[in-house]
Design an enzyme around this catalytic site. Structure first.
Site, short mmCIF file in Angstrom:
data_model
loop_
_atom_site.label_atom_id
_atom_site.label_comp_id
_atom_site.label_asym_id
_atom_site.label_seq_id
_atom_site.Cartn_x
_atom_site.Cartn_y
_atom_site.Cartn_z
N ARG A 1 -68.16 -54.64 36.07
CA ARG A 1 -67.63 -55.33 37.12
C ARG A 1 -67.15 -56.90 37.50
O ARG A 1 -68.10 -57.67 36.96
CB ARG A 1 -68.14 -54.41 38.16
N ARG B 1 -80.27 -47.83 33.56
CA ARG B 1 -81.10 -49.19 34.45
C ARG B 1 -82.25 -49.32 35.30
O ARG B 1 -82.24 -48.13 35.84
CB ARG B 1 -79.83 -49.93 35.34
N SER C 1 -73.02 -54.53 34.33
CA SER C 1 -72.23 -53.87 34.47
C SER C 1 -70.87 -54.20 33.99
O SER C 1 -70.71 -55.90 34.35
CB SER C 1 -72.06 -53.45 36.03
N ASP D 1 -66.52 -40.83 39.77
CA ASP D 1 -67.63 -40.28 39.46
C ASP D 1 -68.93 -41.37 40.35
O ASP D 1 -69.73 -40.98 40.75
CB ASP D 1 -67.89 -40.90 37.82
N HIS D 2 -68.31 -42.54 40.85
CA HIS D 2 -69.37 -43.72 41.28
C HIS D 2 -69.51 -42.89 42.89
O HIS D 2 -70.06 -44.35 43.39
CB HIS D 2 -68.83 -45.12 40.84
N ASP E 1 -66.48 -49.68 32.24
CA ASP E 1 -67.70 -48.95 32.60
C ASP E 1 -68.17 -50.04 31.04
O ASP E 1 -68.55 -49.64 30.39
CB ASP E 1 -67.30 -48.70 32.56
C1 MIC Z 1 -73.69 -49.19 36.30
O1 MIC Z 1 -74.03 -48.17 35.38
O2 MIC Z 1 -74.09 -50.30 36.68
C2 MIC Z 1 -72.07 -48.67 36.62
C3 MIC Z 1 -72.06 -49.01 37.92
O3 MIC Z 1 -71.09 -47.77 36.00
C4 MIC Z 1 -71.50 -50.31 36.22
C5 MIC Z 1 -70.25 -50.16 37.16
C6 MIC Z 1 -69.37 -50.67 37.87
O4 MIC Z 1 -70.40 -51.40 38.06
O5 MIC Z 1 -68.61 -49.80 38.57
C7 MIC Z 1 -71.42 -50.94 34.83
O6 MIC Z 1 -72.33 -50.26 34.06
O7 MIC Z 1 -70.52 -51.13 34.12
FE1 SF4 Z 2 -72.74 -43.41 35.83
FE2 SF4 Z 2 -73.11 -46.31 34.95
FE3 SF4 Z 2 -75.44 -44.65 36.30
FE4 SF4 Z 2 -73.85 -44.08 33.93
S1 SF4 Z 2 -74.57 -45.89 34.29
S2 SF4 Z 2 -74.41 -42.80 35.95
S3 SF4 Z 2 -71.76 -45.28 34.86
S4 SF4 Z 2 -73.43 -46.03 37.16
#
Ligand code: MIC
Ligand code: SF4
Length: 755
Positions: free
Chosen positions: A645, A448, A643, A95-96, A160
């Site tokens: 990550r 976010r 995140s 999805d990312h 995630d």
């Molecule tokens: C996000 O919303 O910041 C992400 C991208 O979904 C991350 C995961 C990632 O960095 O791959 C998260 O929320 O953990």
């Molecule tokens: Fe994707 Fe993270 Fe955004 Fe949710 S918050 S849509 S998992 S990037």
């Protein structure tokens, strides 16, 4: 194995008995969170209750979920564990890695072509190790999990931070780094500090423009981005039962933004309806059978002050819609005060883009409420003033919304429906703008809104609100518009008002989908070959990190003293860098490039103490590494917020940074540092942050006696010859110290497996 009914039966079979014994052991009634935690202990129940916020406890989660951008690292590590199959039901969701540019079909085709190497890798690893695979376009991990896998009373982890979304179906679902997922998939216990408990009592009922999203926008304003750290937030009360299941999901989802370990709701009829509506009547029947156990005990909810560490009460009947931001998700402003705030703070009043959807807000209910507003724009002959995009959460939601005519309404209003993926939420957005230097505003229904997150542009002021408010604002094109009180001028020059949004929780004709994009893994994957092409720029097999030599670390340079907010987006930016998530060396070139250097206030630009020249953190750090000089990162509060990550911990480690010393950490990041063999420590006296000079040389004095509960002392040698001694705290327990000694948790697993 879309859902593993046998596994759920097993959990439910032991649930009531475990709850009963846990109640006896603690000598008090239990919250839902405690019931789920005590039911999922790795070993039997302890003799006395765990210290909330103190004891490290081993858990046995029921499931694991991973998304493509983090699964690459997780699976590269899992492949080294020596297991043949994942030990618990696990899934990977693509999805990312889909960039939003023109619209769903083209964008998806583009992504499949550009990232085929990564998707093929993920699919073949999944197939080999018994992991379910959801192909690109199938949907956003958390929505797919809610629709297919989440179940009341269960416990899952996911790579995630928004894994917590599954709390909407009464789970304890927790975001973790890939190394934690490896533990669980490798059949080992998963460790977590027993959380504190925050109770949120909801009374009243939502109405009019106020939505579930406003509950969490309000809670974020109260608790701030670090107020939930180390705690589970448990929602209860008559107001909680009145919220739709997906609305509960929205609230839990954005609980990640207050640093909460997770959030959850007790099982109720809304959850039962959602399970039945998404083809899981069997689970609903099972849950109904033990319903009394799948929620907190009545005494707890009647006297929450006695049982929770903190209690917040919100009356949904008087709750106003909120708009949070810019730059941080906890800056909450009630709608009625927002126009004044825009003027006072000089935020750009013109709204350029409204974006709805994401894992936070892409349910059928969200889409119907927003489509109701969109329809009004059409009926009332209003010209939509901003660009508008929609990212559906899953193919099931998208297909159903299309069938029911919702997508046509967005289209008629001039909106663009994007692929069922993260897209702009994670900076996968080729935004069309004529002038990137212009201060500008966007508003999203995401979670976010850190600087540069959505479009990489520091001038973008990103605000967060409910999808219906976003839709109304996009129609007005004006951040000072209040749909509850203001009118708009339509194409005939008349003044018109938008009526309150109306929505439908569940599709009257049921959910439908033609191809949900799921691939079941091979039952025996031993013959499947996983190939990582030599010289690939996207994927790189991992080299084990070096073990610690047991000595103090001496002669460290300060690579950066980060000032203010330093989220995982600052440490390892997403957007264009997502393409390197499977290649540690390449992605390391973004390390801390978003962090603000205390000494020059520039993002990621630091002085190379060997040459006196300025360079980017990764360049300077590579020079230190080549010269055999270790380094230390110093940071502020809530370091590593955001995140899950683990790249934000692996990259510094790969580049030769040894210590991260901050005022406080966000939970997932602190664990990630520990797992990857970094030393993550905190100031005993926060004011010592000020003692660090740019050209200091730093030694640890007693790391060679690294022990649980014993502080670590540092000596700073300043260039004028003076010195400072600094005492630091750490939260490593014995087994975590073993990870540090071995060089990483994975090194330790491998060594144990050989022994
Ligand atoms: C996000 O919303 O910041 C992400 C991208 O979904 C991350 C995961 C990632 O960095 O791959 C998260 O929320 O953990
Ligand atoms: Fe994707 Fe993270 Fe955004 Fe949710 S918050 S849509 S998992 S990037």
């Amino acid at each position: 194995m879309i859902f593993d009914i046998e596994m759920i039966k097993e959990v439910y079979a032991k649930f009531p008995e475990r709850v009963k014994v846990a109640r006896e052991m603690t000598g008090k009634p239990l919250s839902l969170s405690e019931k789920i935690l005590y039911t999922h202990l790795w070993d039997g129940l302890p003799a006395s209750p765990y210290g909330r916020g103190k004891s490290y406890v081993d858990f046995a989660p029921d499931r694991v979920a991973m998304q493509d951008a983090t699964a690459q690292m997780a699976l590269l590590q899992f492949m080294q564990s020596g297991r043949k199959q994942a030990a618990v039901p696990s899934t990977v969701h693509c999805d990312h890695l889909i960039q939003a540019q023109v619209g769903a079909a083209k964008d998806l085709a583009n992504a499949k072509q550009k990232s085929s190497e990564v998707f093929d890798f993920l699919q073949s690893v999944s197939n080999k190790y018994g992991i379910g695979f959801w192909e690109p376009g199938a949907g956003i991990i958390h929505q797919v999990v809610l629709e297919n896998y989440a179940f009341p009373g269960g416990m899952m982890i996911g790579t995630d931070s928004h894994t917590v979304n599954a709390g909407g179906l009464g789970m304890v679902a927790i975001g973790v780094g890939g190394a934690d997922a490896v533990d669980v998939m490798a059949g080992m216990p998963w460790e977590l500090k027993f959380p504190k408990l925050i109770g949120v009592k909801l009374t009243g009922k939502l109405s009019g423009w106020t939505a579930s999203k406003d509950v969490i926008l309000k809670v974020a304003g109260i608790l701030t981005v670090k107020g939930g750290t180390g705690a589970i937030v448990e929602y209860f009360g008559p107001g909680a039962e009145s919220l739709s299941c997906t609305g509960k999901g929205t609230i839990c989802n954005m609980g990640a933004e207050i640093g909460a370990t997770t959030s959850t709701f007790g099982y109720d009829s809304k959850m039962g309806e959602y399970l039945r509506g998404t083809g899981r009547a069997e689970i609903a029947d099972l849950a109904d059978g033990i319903a009394e156990h799948l929620t907190g005990d009545a005494e707890v909810y009647a006297n929450p002050e006695q049982y929770f560490d903190q209690v917040i009460e919100i009356d949904l009947s008087t709750l106003e819609p909120h708009i949070n931001g810019p730059y941080t998700p906890d800056r909450a402003t009630p709608l009625s005060e927002f126009a004044a705030a825009v003027k006072e703070n000089g935020w750009p009043a013109k709204l350029e883009v409204g974006l709805i959807g994401s894992c936070t807000n892409s349910s059928y209910e969200d889409l119907t409420r927003s489509a109701h507003i969109a329809q009004q724009a059409i009926d009332k002959n209003l010209k939509v003033q901003s660009e508008f995009t929609v990212t559906p959460g899953s193919e099931q939601v998208r297909f159903t919304a299309e069938r029911d005519g919702l997508l046509d309404k967005f289209d008629a209003m001039g909106g663009v429906v994007l692929a069922n993926a993260c897209g702009p939420c994670i900076g996968q957005w080729a935004r069309h703008t004529d002038d990137p230097d212009r201060k500008n505003s966007i508003i999203t229904s995401f979670n976010r809104n850190f600087a540069k997150r959505n479009d990489g542009n520091p001038n973008t002021h990103s605000f967060v609100a409910s999808p219906e408010i976003v839709t109304a604002m996009a129609i007005a094109g004006d951040m000072t518009f209040n749909p509850m009180t203001d009118s708009l001028t339509n194409e005939n020059g008349e003044q018109v008002r938008l009526e309150e949004p109306m929505g439908i929780e569940m599709p009257p004709a049921g959910f439908a989908v033609e191809d949900n994009g799921y691939h079941e893994p091979a039952s025996d994957g031993s013959d499947i070959n996983v190939v990582v092409a030599e010289g690939s720029e996207r994927l790189q097999l991992l080299e084990p990190f070096q073990a610690w030599n047991g000595a103090n670390i001496e002669g460290m340079r300060l690579i950066i003293k980060a000032k203010g907010k330093c989220t995982t987006d600052h440490i390892s930016m997403a957007g264009p860098w997502l393409r390197f998530r499977g290649h540690l060396d390449n992605i390391s070139n973004n390390t801390l490039t978003g962090a603000i250097n205390f000494f020059n206030e520039e993002a990621g630009l630091v002085k190379n103490q060997l040459t006196g020249e300025y360079g980017s953190v990764p360049d300077v750090q590579r020079a230190y590494k080549a010269a055999g000089i270790p380094s230390i990162v110093v940071g502020d509060h809530n370091y590593g917020e955001g995140s899950s990550r683990e790249h934000a911990a692996m990259q510094p480690r790969h580049l030769g940074m040894r210590i991260v010393l901050v005022k406080s950490f966000a939970r997932i990041h602190e664990t990630n540092l520990k797992k990857q063999g970094m030393l993550g420590i905190t100031f005993k006296n926060e004011a010592d942050y000020d003692k660090f000079q740019e050209d200091d040389i730093i030694d640890t004095l007693d790391l060679n006696e690294f022990q649980e509960g014993k502080s670590i002392n540092l000596k700073l040698k300043h260039s004028d010859g003076s010195e400072d001694l600094i005492e630091c705290n750490h939260t490593y327990n014995e087994s975590q110290i073993d990870w540090f000694k071995a060089g990483s948790a994975l090194n330790k697993i491998k060594a144990d497996n050989k022994a």
